[in-house]
Design an enzyme around this catalytic site. Structure first.
Site, PDB file in Angstrom:
ATOM      1  N   ARG A 147       0.860  -1.184   0.000  1.00 22.31           N
ATOM      2  CA  ARG A 147       0.000   0.000   0.000  1.00 22.31           C
ATOM      3  C   ARG A 147       0.896   1.234   0.000  1.00 22.31           C
ATOM      4  NH1 ARG A 147      -3.917   2.209   4.832  1.00 22.31           N
ATOM      5  NH2 ARG A 147      -2.063   3.421   5.312  1.00 22.31           N
ATOM      6  N   TYR A 159      -3.392  11.314   6.347  1.00 22.34           N
ATOM      7  CA  TYR A 159      -3.568   9.951   6.823  1.00 22.34           C
ATOM      8  C   TYR A 159      -2.496   9.032   6.209  1.00 22.34           C
ATOM      9  CZ  TYR A 159      -4.764   5.169   6.938  1.00 22.34           C
ATOM     10  OH  TYR A 159      -4.639   3.832   7.107  1.00 22.34           O
ATOM     11  N   ASP A 210      -5.273   3.844   0.082  1.00 22.55           N
ATOM     12  CA  ASP A 210      -6.398   4.095   1.004  1.00 22.55           C
ATOM     13  C   ASP A 210      -6.767   5.581   0.956  1.00 22.55           C
ATOM     14  OD1 ASP A 210      -8.203   4.186   3.087  1.00 22.55           O
ATOM     15  OD2 ASP A 210      -6.906   3.160   4.543  1.00 22.55           O
ATOM     16  N   HIS A 212      -9.207   6.763   2.701  1.00 22.14           N
ATOM     17  CA  HIS A 212      -9.627   6.972   4.090  1.00 22.14           C
ATOM     18  C   HIS A 212     -10.866   7.867   4.213  1.00 22.14           C
ATOM     19  CE1 HIS A 212      -8.674   6.864   8.499  1.00 22.14           C
ATOM     20  NE2 HIS A 212      -8.171   5.697   8.118  1.00 22.14           N
ATOM     21  N   GLU A 236      -9.163   1.948  -1.527  1.00 13.75           N
ATOM     22  CA  GLU A 236      -9.892   1.631  -0.292  1.00 13.75           C
ATOM     23  C   GLU A 236     -10.637   2.845   0.259  1.00 13.75           C
ATOM     24  OE1 GLU A 236      -7.231   0.149   2.715  1.00 13.75           O
ATOM     25  OE2 GLU A 236      -8.609   0.712   4.300  1.00 13.75           O
ATOM     26  N   GLU A 262     -13.543  -1.631   6.814  1.00 14.36           N
ATOM     27  CA  GLU A 262     -12.803  -1.821   8.068  1.00 14.36           C
ATOM     28  C   GLU A 262     -13.583  -1.293   9.272  1.00 14.36           C
ATOM     29  OE1 GLU A 262      -9.158   0.292   7.165  1.00 14.36           O
ATOM     30  OE2 GLU A 262      -9.828   2.051   8.256  1.00 14.36           O
ATOM     31  N   ARG A 283     -13.625  -5.576   3.765  1.00 15.85           N
ATOM     32  CA  ARG A 283     -12.494  -5.422   4.704  1.00 15.85           C
ATOM     33  C   ARG A 283     -12.852  -5.653   6.162  1.00 15.85           C
ATOM     34  NH1 ARG A 283      -7.925  -3.817   4.563  1.00 15.85           N
ATOM     35  NH2 ARG A 283      -8.051  -1.925   5.829  1.00 15.85           N
ATOM     36  N   GLU A 339      -4.312  -7.363   5.179  1.00 14.03           N
ATOM     37  CA  GLU A 339      -3.453  -6.233   5.555  1.00 14.03           C
ATOM     38  C   GLU A 339      -2.524  -6.665   6.683  1.00 14.03           C
ATOM     39  OE1 GLU A 339      -5.579  -2.881   7.166  1.00 14.03           O
ATOM     40  OE2 GLU A 339      -3.886  -1.527   6.882  1.00 14.03           O
ATOM     41  N   TRP A 402     -11.972  12.130   9.091  1.00  8.64           N
ATOM     42  CA  TRP A 402     -10.540  11.787   9.192  1.00  8.64           C
ATOM     43  C   TRP A 402     -10.285  10.451   8.504  1.00  8.64           C
ATOM     44  CZ3 TRP A 402      -7.776   7.710  11.461  1.00  8.64           C
ATOM     45  CH2 TRP A 402      -6.364   7.841  11.328  1.00  8.64           C
TER      46      TRP A 402
HETATM   47  O1  KDG Z   1      -7.928   2.841  14.082  1.00 12.44           O
HETATM   48  C1  KDG Z   1      -7.954   3.340  12.795  1.00 12.44           C
HETATM   49  C2  KDG Z   1      -7.014   2.558  11.895  1.00 12.44           C
HETATM   50  O2  KDG Z   1      -7.197   1.198  12.052  1.00 12.44           O
HETATM   51  C3  KDG Z   1      -7.204   2.922  10.438  1.00 12.44           C
HETATM   52  O3  KDG Z   1      -7.002   4.296  10.266  1.00 12.44           O
HETATM   53  C4  KDG Z   1      -6.230   2.134   9.608  1.00 12.44           C
HETATM   54  O4  KDG Z   1      -7.331   2.778   7.582  1.00 12.44           O
HETATM   55  C5  KDG Z   1      -6.603   2.013   8.184  1.00 12.44           C
HETATM   56  C6  KDG Z   1      -6.063   0.862   7.453  1.00 12.44           C
HETATM   57  O5  KDG Z   1      -6.437   0.710   6.298  1.00 12.44           O
HETATM   58  O6  KDG Z   1      -5.284   0.128   8.018  1.00 12.44           O
HETATM   59 MG    MG Z   2      -8.115   1.849   5.810  1.00 10.60          MG
END
Ligand code: KDG
Ligand code: MG
Length: 402
Positions: A147, A159, A210, A212, A236, A262, A283, A339, A402
């Site tokens: 990644r 991020y 990602d 995010h 992602e 996630e 995920r 991951e 975030w």
């Molecule tokens: O607690 C938040 C994290 O697990 C997250 O920000 C991690 O986005 C993430 C990832 O893809 O691992």
């Molecule tokens: Mg993520």
């Protein structure tokens, strides 16, 4: 066999982890991860005040019945705190079942479907050059999939980018750090990153990214389109997925594969995404989606629609979750990728485990159960420290994702 004692162990060997331990009258015990980053103590209370009293005296082998009891019995179903607490118990019960049978967890699920579990590592840098160097390091370590995240010019932090490259930890302060975000600057920058990576490394390795949760559907469609020439393994969390329908629009515009889930905690969070084939990878993982018992249900639904798994594996999921996830991945027929953000040495010492990395794959090991333990004496040396994830504001001060 009866459950005679349940407890929670909270430890902070560099970051906070919440562990459920269930003990039986026959001396066998099981452990499960119940860590919910930034909200750890809510799960502790849910377990201690509401779930543990209902478990004493029950047969730990009746995993399905206990799962249904805890899920249906709350009346107030789902949600991250509830489902993480149930997951901690469920994982501990599968661990007990494996130990009693003398079998690794993947054997209980139906046996091995593959030799190893392909994982992706996290390469990140303050700028494109640094990210390129980091990707090269992962390639040298033998990773097949990486990644890539990079700092964006004009935004002080973003991020996935950190000084501690191999051990990124976003929960970095006693109160949330405030970051600044500009989607426009990000969108101009991210295709340049992947252009450079493909130019330098070719197409032999899988590359992932990602977003995010930071785009709107039409922005995500644009990013997906712009990234098409670089053939990502996935994009992602393109948009916040409370609204599952928003993926329809993204899907209509791009062939970049999409991954999400996630932060989902139940099958209902991804039902439409899966049945309408709006995503390619789901995920959800053991600790936040109700344990092995519920994750299996999600994966089985996904399999019907050609959606593969790609479980979350950030460092805020403890090695117990990683161990359980690897057994799951070893069995699950529609496996995609796992991951793998490596834990620090301190964390690995508190949670001795049977899994190991070799040439881009993780191997679950063959110890009975999920193969992860906790050194309680060592854990006690690292007391809980409050830590929050950051929040985001747009450049004009507006609160954002975030
Ligand atoms: O607690 C938040 C994290 O697990 C997250 O920000 C991690 O986005 C993430 C990832 O893809 O691992
Ligand atoms: Mg993520």
């Amino acid at each position: 066999m009866k459950i005679v004692n349940c407890k929670v162990i909270v430890t902070c060997p560099g970051r906070n982890f919440v562990t459920v331990k269930i003990e039986t009258d026959e001396g066998v015990y099981g452990i499960g991860d119940a860590t919910l980053n930034g909200r750890e103590l809510s799960v502790v209370s849910y377990l201690e005040d509401h779930l543990f009293p209902c478990l004493i005296g029950r047969d730990p082998q009746q995993i399905e019945d206990i799962w249904q009891y805890l899920y249906r019995g709350a009346y107030w179903r789902r949600g991250p705190v509830t489902m993480t607490a149930i997951a901690g118990i469920d994982t501990a019960l599968w661990d007990i079942k494996g130990k009693v049978a003398g079998l690794p967890l993947y054997e209980l699920l139906g046996g091995r479907s593959r030799d190893g579990v392909m994982v992706y590592g996290h390469a990140n840098g303050l700028d494109i050059e640094e990210t390129v160097d980091e990707v090269a390091k992962y390639i040298d370590l033998g990773y097949k999939a990486i990644r890539a995240q990079s700092g964006v010019p004009g935004i002080p932090s973003t991020y996935g980018v950190a000084k501690e490259k191999m051990y990124y930890e976003p929960a970095d302060a006693e109160l949330p750090t405030e970051n600044v975000w500009s989607t426009e600057k990000y969108m101009n920058h991210v295709p340049r990153l992947f252009d450079k990576l493909r130019e330098k490394f070719g197409f032999e390795h899988h590359l992932l990214h990602d977003a995010h949760h930071r785009l709107t559907p039409i922005q995500a469609a644009r990013v997906g389109k712009d990234l098409e020439p670089y053939r990502l393994f996935w994009l992602e969390d393109a948009v916040p997925a409370e609204n599952q329908e928003s993926f329809r629009l993204i899907r209509q515009h791009t062939t970049t594969p999409l991954a999400v889930g996630e932060i989902f905690n139940s099958i209902f969070d991804c039902q439409q995404l899966i049945t309408e084939q709006l995503i390619d990878y789901i995920r959800t993982t053991v600790v936040h989606a109700g344990g092995i018992t519920h994750l299996r249900r999600i994966a089985n639904l996904a399999d019907l629609y050609n959606v593969r798994t790609g479980s979350h594996g950030a460092t805020d999921l403890s090695p117990i979750c990683m161990g359980a996830a690897l057994h799951f991945d070893t069995w699950v027929p529609n496996f995609g990728i796992q991951e793998y953000m490596r834990h620090t040495e301190q964390t690995d010492d508190v949670f001795p485990h049977d899994y190991h990395f070799d040439k881009g794959y993780l191997h679950a090991g063959s110890a009975p159960g999920h193969g992860v333990d906790i050194d309680e004496k060592l854990a006690a040396k690292y007391p809980y420290r409050p830590a929050y994830l950051p929040v985001n504001r747009l450049e004009d001060g507006t609160m954002y994702n975030w």
